[in-house]
Design a protein around this motif. Structure first.
Motif, mmCIF file in Angstrom:
data_model
loop_
_atom_site.group_PDB
_atom_site.id
_atom_site.type_symbol
_atom_site.label_atom_id
_atom_site.label_comp_id
_atom_site.label_asym_id
_atom_site.label_seq_id
_atom_site.Cartn_x
_atom_site.Cartn_y
_atom_site.Cartn_z
ATOM 1 N N VAL A 2 5.415 3.550 -6.102
ATOM 2 C CA VAL A 2 4.026 4.158 -5.592
ATOM 3 C C VAL A 2 3.535 3.228 -4.574
ATOM 4 C CG1 VAL A 2 1.969 4.886 -6.415
ATOM 5 C CG2 VAL A 2 3.836 5.210 -8.049
ATOM 6 N N LYS A 3 2.869 3.912 -3.510
ATOM 7 C CA LYS A 3 2.127 2.922 -2.461
ATOM 8 C C LYS A 3 0.559 3.012 -2.768
ATOM 9 C CE LYS A 3 5.838 3.738 0.667
ATOM 10 N NZ LYS A 3 6.200 4.419 1.796
ATOM 11 N N PHE A 4 0.099 2.125 -2.633
ATOM 12 C CA PHE A 4 -1.326 1.798 -3.074
ATOM 13 C C PHE A 4 -1.903 1.323 -1.696
ATOM 14 C CE2 PHE A 4 0.445 1.476 -7.159
ATOM 15 C CZ PHE A 4 -0.304 2.425 -7.858
ATOM 16 N N MET A 5 -2.854 2.074 -1.137
ATOM 17 C CA MET A 5 -3.537 1.598 0.033
ATOM 18 C C MET A 5 -5.050 0.749 -0.280
ATOM 19 S SD MET A 5 -4.076 0.959 3.335
ATOM 20 C CE MET A 5 -3.151 2.149 4.321
ATOM 21 N N LEU A 6 -5.153 -0.411 -0.064
ATOM 22 C CA LEU A 6 -6.279 -1.087 -0.257
ATOM 23 C C LEU A 6 -7.439 -0.794 0.666
ATOM 24 C CD1 LEU A 6 -8.127 -3.283 -1.708
ATOM 25 C CD2 LEU A 6 -6.962 -4.852 -0.158
ATOM 26 N N LYS A 7 -8.463 -0.464 0.319
ATOM 27 C CA LYS A 7 -9.495 0.059 1.340
ATOM 28 C C LYS A 7 -10.807 -0.878 0.935
ATOM 29 C CE LYS A 7 -8.158 4.885 2.053
ATOM 30 N NZ LYS A 7 -8.543 6.271 2.068
ATOM 31 N N ILE A 8 -11.559 -1.231 1.959
ATOM 32 C CA ILE A 8 -12.641 -2.008 1.611
ATOM 33 C C ILE A 8 -13.740 -1.131 2.393
ATOM 34 C CG2 ILE A 8 -11.508 -4.306 1.312
ATOM 35 C CD1 ILE A 8 -12.393 -4.907 4.575
ATOM 36 N N ALA A 9 -15.003 -1.520 1.774
ATOM 37 C CA ALA A 9 -16.205 -0.934 2.403
ATOM 38 C C ALA A 9 -17.434 -2.216 2.261
ATOM 39 C CB ALA A 9 -16.831 0.069 1.699
ATOM 40 N N ALA A 10 -18.570 -2.110 3.108
ATOM 41 C CA ALA A 10 -19.521 -3.139 2.772
ATOM 42 C C ALA A 10 -20.524 -2.546 3.768
ATOM 43 C CB ALA A 10 -19.124 -4.524 3.504
ATOM 44 N N ASP A 11 -21.919 -2.936 3.441
ATOM 45 C CA ASP A 11 -22.958 -3.029 4.320
ATOM 46 C C ASP A 11 -22.795 -4.012 5.522
ATOM 47 O OD1 ASP A 11 -23.797 -0.905 2.697
ATOM 48 O OD2 ASP A 11 -25.218 -2.151 1.337
ATOM 49 N N VAL A 80 5.983 -6.295 -5.813
ATOM 50 C CA VAL A 80 5.092 -5.674 -4.897
ATOM 51 C C VAL A 80 5.469 -6.158 -3.434
ATOM 52 C CG1 VAL A 80 2.571 -6.011 -4.272
ATOM 53 C CG2 VAL A 80 3.121 -5.945 -6.660
ATOM 54 N N THR A 81 5.612 -4.900 -2.719
ATOM 55 C CA THR A 81 5.954 -5.201 -1.160
ATOM 56 C C THR A 81 4.840 -4.749 -0.287
ATOM 57 O OG1 THR A 81 8.340 -4.732 -1.974
ATOM 58 C CG2 THR A 81 7.772 -4.682 0.457
ATOM 59 N N MET A 82 4.360 -5.705 0.614
ATOM 60 C CA MET A 82 3.243 -5.250 1.262
ATOM 61 C C MET A 82 3.814 -4.806 2.837
ATOM 62 S SD MET A 82 1.349 -8.793 1.113
ATOM 63 C CE MET A 82 -0.005 -8.529 2.224
ATOM 64 N N ILE A 83 2.762 -3.539 3.085
ATOM 65 C CA ILE A 83 3.678 -2.838 4.276
ATOM 66 C C ILE A 83 2.443 -3.022 5.513
ATOM 67 C CG2 ILE A 83 4.386 -0.547 5.358
ATOM 68 C CD1 ILE A 83 5.170 0.239 2.325
ATOM 69 N N SER A 84 3.007 -3.763 6.326
ATOM 70 C CA SER A 84 1.990 -3.936 7.657
ATOM 71 C C SER A 84 1.816 -2.730 8.489
ATOM 72 C CB SER A 84 2.524 -5.092 8.446
ATOM 73 O OG SER A 84 3.441 -5.199 8.804
ATOM 74 N N GLY A 85 0.951 -2.896 9.334
ATOM 75 C CA GLY A 85 0.533 -1.834 10.524
ATOM 76 C C GLY A 85 -0.328 -0.727 10.067
ATOM 77 N N ARG A 86 -0.685 -0.663 8.879
ATOM 78 C CA ARG A 86 -1.476 0.452 8.506
ATOM 79 C C ARG A 86 -3.214 0.246 8.266
ATOM 80 N NH1 ARG A 86 1.982 3.697 5.499
ATOM 81 N NH2 ARG A 86 0.623 5.468 5.532
ATOM 82 N N GLY A 87 -3.654 -1.288 8.573
ATOM 83 C CA GLY A 87 -4.775 -1.575 8.295
ATOM 84 C C GLY A 87 -5.517 -1.501 9.543
ATOM 85 N N GLN A 88 -6.950 -1.560 9.307
ATOM 86 C CA GLN A 88 -7.869 -1.665 10.454
ATOM 87 C C GLN A 88 -9.054 -2.008 10.023
ATOM 88 O OE1 GLN A 88 -7.771 2.572 11.515
ATOM 89 N NE2 GLN A 88 -9.638 3.076 10.623
ATOM 90 N N LEU A 105 -1.216 -1.745 2.781
ATOM 91 C CA LEU A 105 -0.614 -0.876 2.090
ATOM 92 C C LEU A 105 0.404 -1.731 1.055
ATOM 93 C CD1 LEU A 105 0.152 2.036 1.476
ATOM 94 C CD2 LEU A 105 1.689 2.249 3.173
ATOM 95 N N PHE A 106 0.368 -1.373 0.009
ATOM 96 C CA PHE A 106 1.122 -2.040 -1.101
ATOM 97 C C PHE A 106 2.160 -1.097 -1.786
ATOM 98 C CE2 PHE A 106 -2.699 -4.537 -0.889
ATOM 99 C CZ PHE A 106 -2.437 -5.862 -0.861
ATOM 100 N N GLU A 107 3.413 -1.422 -1.962
ATOM 101 C CA GLU A 107 4.344 -0.525 -2.296
ATOM 102 C C GLU A 107 4.658 -1.168 -3.699
ATOM 103 O OE1 GLU A 107 8.943 0.003 -1.860
ATOM 104 O OE2 GLU A 107 8.013 0.979 -0.333
ATOM 105 N N CYS A 108 4.363 -0.580 -4.706
ATOM 106 C CA CYS A 108 4.378 -1.311 -6.015
ATOM 107 C C CYS A 108 5.542 -0.639 -6.864
ATOM 108 C CB CYS A 108 3.049 -1.170 -6.794
ATOM 109 S SG CYS A 108 1.728 -1.995 -5.866
ATOM 110 N N ARG A 109 6.414 -1.411 -7.741
ATOM 111 C CA ARG A 109 7.371 -0.992 -8.840
ATOM 112 C C ARG A 109 7.269 -1.625 -9.949
ATOM 113 N NH1 ARG A 109 12.472 1.136 -5.901
ATOM 114 N NH2 ARG A 109 11.674 1.142 -3.670
ATOM 115 N N GLY A 110 6.573 -0.644 -10.954
ATOM 116 C CA GLY A 110 6.565 -1.417 -12.169
ATOM 117 C C GLY A 110 4.978 -1.955 -12.492
ATOM 118 N N TYR A 111 4.200 -2.018 -11.342
ATOM 119 C CA TYR A 111 2.898 -2.559 -11.460
ATOM 120 C C TYR A 111 1.769 -1.688 -10.706
ATOM 121 C CZ TYR A 111 4.243 -6.992 -13.303
ATOM 122 O OH TYR A 111 4.579 -8.043 -14.301
ATOM 123 N N GLU A 112 0.500 -1.557 -11.111
ATOM 124 C CA GLU A 112 -0.474 -0.997 -10.289
ATOM 125 C C GLU A 112 -1.543 -2.156 -10.109
ATOM 126 O OE1 GLU A 112 -4.099 1.999 -11.342
ATOM 127 O OE2 GLU A 112 -2.376 2.291 -12.502
#
Length: 166
Positions: A2-11, A80-88, A105-112
């Protein structure tokens, strides 16, 4: 897998382009979060640190990953494998609209991944062009004064989410 995209927000007040010091694909930037075992549901007691610059061989097969960890409860191994090139960077426009910006972007096998922890090593620039580097967000906010723009600058209300992506 499963791939998980870490997204951030802030004021962002009078600021834009919030991102790790070396950019979104900085090999030395550390991502801290807890891991939840997909088999037994156990949540790691401490945060796990992962960075693009750290690689280890896969336990089975060929290739590398950024993290191999065994669940302390069920003893199942995951990666946990990191996939670069997707962040901004998080921009002023996204901040004003309450939107999240993709970071890694994180590709995870066995973990969330759960519960991202903001730390040090960030950069941001004022709307007038003044650059602030080495920003530490571990306290939950950042406040300075932009002498060039003659205005206060601030980062507050930090938020993050891990979204499943295809």
């Amino acid at each position: 897998m499963v791939k998980f995209m870490l997204k951030i927000a802030a004021d962002l007040e009078n600021l834009t382009n919030l991102q790790p010091d070396g950019g979104c694909d900085d090999p030395y930037f550390s991502y801290l979060f807890k891991l939840k075992c997909e088999r037994c549901g156990e949540l790691s007691q401490r945060e796990t640190c992962v960075s693009l610059g750290d690689t280890v061989p896969l336990p089975l097969g060929k290739g590398t990953t950024n993290l191999v960890q065994k669940c302390k409860f069920c003893m199942r191994e995951g990666t946990v494998t990191m996939i670069s090139g997707r962040g901004q960077p998080l921009t002023q426009e996204e901040s004003e609209g309450g939107k999240y910006s993709p970071l890694m972007l994180f590709e995870c096998r066995g973990y969330e991944p759960v519960g991202y922890v903001f730390g040090g090593g960030w950069k941001v620039e004022s709307l007038e062009g003044t650059k602030f580097e080495g920003v530490d967000l571990s306290g939950g906010d950042f406040a300075e004064y932009d002498e060039k723009g003659e205005c206060p600058v601030m980062i507050s209300n930090l938020r993050s989410t891990f979204d499943v992506v295809k």
